[in-house]
Motif scaffolding. Structure first.
Motif, PDB file in Angstrom:
ATOM      1  N   ASP A  46      14.948   3.330   2.785  1.00  9.64           N
ATOM      2  CA  ASP A  46      15.189   2.935   1.399  1.00  9.64           C
ATOM      3  C   ASP A  46      15.497   4.119   0.493  1.00  9.64           C
ATOM      4  N   GLN A  47      15.107   5.327   0.940  1.00  9.78           N
ATOM      5  CA  GLN A  47      15.308   6.507   0.108  1.00  9.78           C
ATOM      6  C   GLN A  47      16.570   7.293   0.479  1.00  9.78           C
ATOM      7  N   SER A 100      23.535  13.453  -9.854  1.00  8.19           N
ATOM      8  CA  SER A 100      23.601  12.520  -8.723  1.00  8.19           C
ATOM      9  C   SER A 100      24.544  13.024  -7.639  1.00  8.19           C
ATOM     10  N   MET A 145      24.022   6.833  -4.535  1.00  4.08           N
ATOM     11  CA  MET A 145      22.768   6.232  -5.012  1.00  4.08           C
ATOM     12  C   MET A 145      21.812   6.035  -3.846  1.00  4.08           C
ATOM     13  N   ARG A 146      20.529   5.865  -4.165  1.00  9.20           N
ATOM     14  CA  ARG A 146      19.544   5.528  -3.141  1.00  9.20           C
ATOM     15  C   ARG A 146      19.728   4.070  -2.719  1.00  9.20           C
ATOM     16  N   ALA A 189      17.513   1.937  -2.018  1.00 10.90           N
ATOM     17  CA  ALA A 189      16.573   1.078  -2.736  1.00 10.90           C
ATOM     18  C   ALA A 189      17.044   0.747  -4.150  1.00 10.90           C
ATOM     19  N   GLU A 190      17.957   1.557  -4.698  1.00  3.51           N
ATOM     20  CA  GLU A 190      18.421   1.358  -6.066  1.00  3.51           C
ATOM     21  C   GLU A 190      19.793   0.696  -6.129  1.00  3.51           C
ATOM     22  N   MET A 191      20.300   0.256  -4.981  1.00  9.69           N
ATOM     23  CA  MET A 191      21.633  -0.344  -4.951  1.00  9.69           C
ATOM     24  C   MET A 191      21.622  -1.677  -5.707  1.00  9.69           C
ATOM     25  N   PRO A 192      22.497  -1.848  -6.679  1.00  6.36           N
ATOM     26  CA  PRO A 192      22.513  -3.103  -7.446  1.00  6.36           C
ATOM     27  C   PRO A 192      22.992  -4.273  -6.599  1.00  6.36           C
ATOM     28  N   SER A 241      24.717  -4.757  -2.897  1.00  5.48           N
ATOM     29  CA  SER A 241      23.873  -5.129  -1.762  1.00  5.48           C
ATOM     30  C   SER A 241      24.259  -6.478  -1.167  1.00  5.48           C
TER      31      SER A 241
END
Length: 262
Positions: A38-39, A86, A131-132, A134-137, A141
């Motif tokens: 996830d990271q 980023s 992006m990470r 886990a942070e994917m919008p 996703s």
């Protein structure tokens, strides 16, 4: 507007790492046993593949190669820019990309996310700010990774006025995987040109929109250009090589794409 010299500094971490990575034994791969999936930080690339009118495979790969570099060298990635942190964090770590396909409303939705879209011959690709996972919008996703295969085409002789990306004649890859590898190749080419102090050439490429020609190499071309000594290959033939870590589709250490600056 930032100059190429301002923005290209974001690629500096690639220059030293490229030579050492290519020189590793053929079976080498990164140790990710303790990595939290996830990271992982990666660059999402969205390929527009409409059901009724899919793009030509070569045009899609050329759009992907240009889009990946366009987002890296966007003015917002210059030091002090809103995207710099980023992009710098991603380039300083493992360079990973994931290609997903979209059509219709889903394609329209990703245009609102930070990134750059490039169109070549009717084929469109949007490369996103890294992006990470886990942070994917959700707009990203929910998109499928599979199903991006396209029929091989015959694009003809490559134009001589742009860099050439040669795909390995032996590495079988989906269109999505190949798109990511082509994006790696343009990043390496830009880093090598910048590292050689040839920023005027890089500026001209940038102004033109980073055009490149993607072709599959013949066995003879591959044997002639594939570098044994990466520094000599760049110095004498303007060639860089993408060597895959082997996370998906190909074996660790596989050279997937050669980029030649012309």
């Amino acid at each position: 507007m930032s100059t190429v010299l301002d923005v290209a500094s974001v690629l500096d971490p690639l220059i030293a790492r490229y030579t050492s990575w290519l020189a590793m034994p053929g079976a080498a791969t990164a140790d990710v046993s303790d990595e939290d999936p996830d990271q992982v930080v990666l660059m999402p690339m969205v390929l527009r593949i409409e059901r009724r009118d899919p793009p030509a495979r070569t045009a899609l790969l050329e759009a992907a190669a240009a889009a990946a570099l366009a987002v890296c060298l966007d003015d917002r990635c210059a030091p002090g820019g809103e995207w710099h942190e980023s992009m710098h964090r991603w380039i300083s770590g493992r360079i990973r990309k994931v290609a997903r396909r979209a059509r219709g409303a889903h394609w329209a939705a990703v245009q609102e996310l930070p990134g750059r879209t490039v169109e070549v011959g009717g084929a469109e690709v949007r490369a996103m700010l890294p992006m990470r996972v886990a942070e994917m919008p959700r707009e990203l996703s929910r998109l499928q990774i599979s199903g991006s295969e396209l029929e091989a085409d015959t694009p003809g002789e490559p134009p001589a006025d742009r860099p050439l990306l040669l795909l390995s004649p032996d590495a079988e890859m989906s269109a999505g995987k190949t798109a990511a590898q082509a994006g790696h190749a343009t990043m390496l080419l830009a880093a090598a040109v910048h590292g050689a102090g040839r920023d005027a050439e890089l500026a001209r490429w940038r102004e033109a929109g980073y055009p490149c020609a993607v072709r599959t190499a013949t066995e003879q071309e591959w044997a002639r250009l594939c570098p044994g000594d990466p520094e000599r290959a760049w110095r004498e033939r303007g060639v860089v090589a993408v060597r895959d870590a082997g996370f998906t589709e190909v074996a660790p250490g596989t050279v997937t794409v050669l980029g030649q600056w012309r």
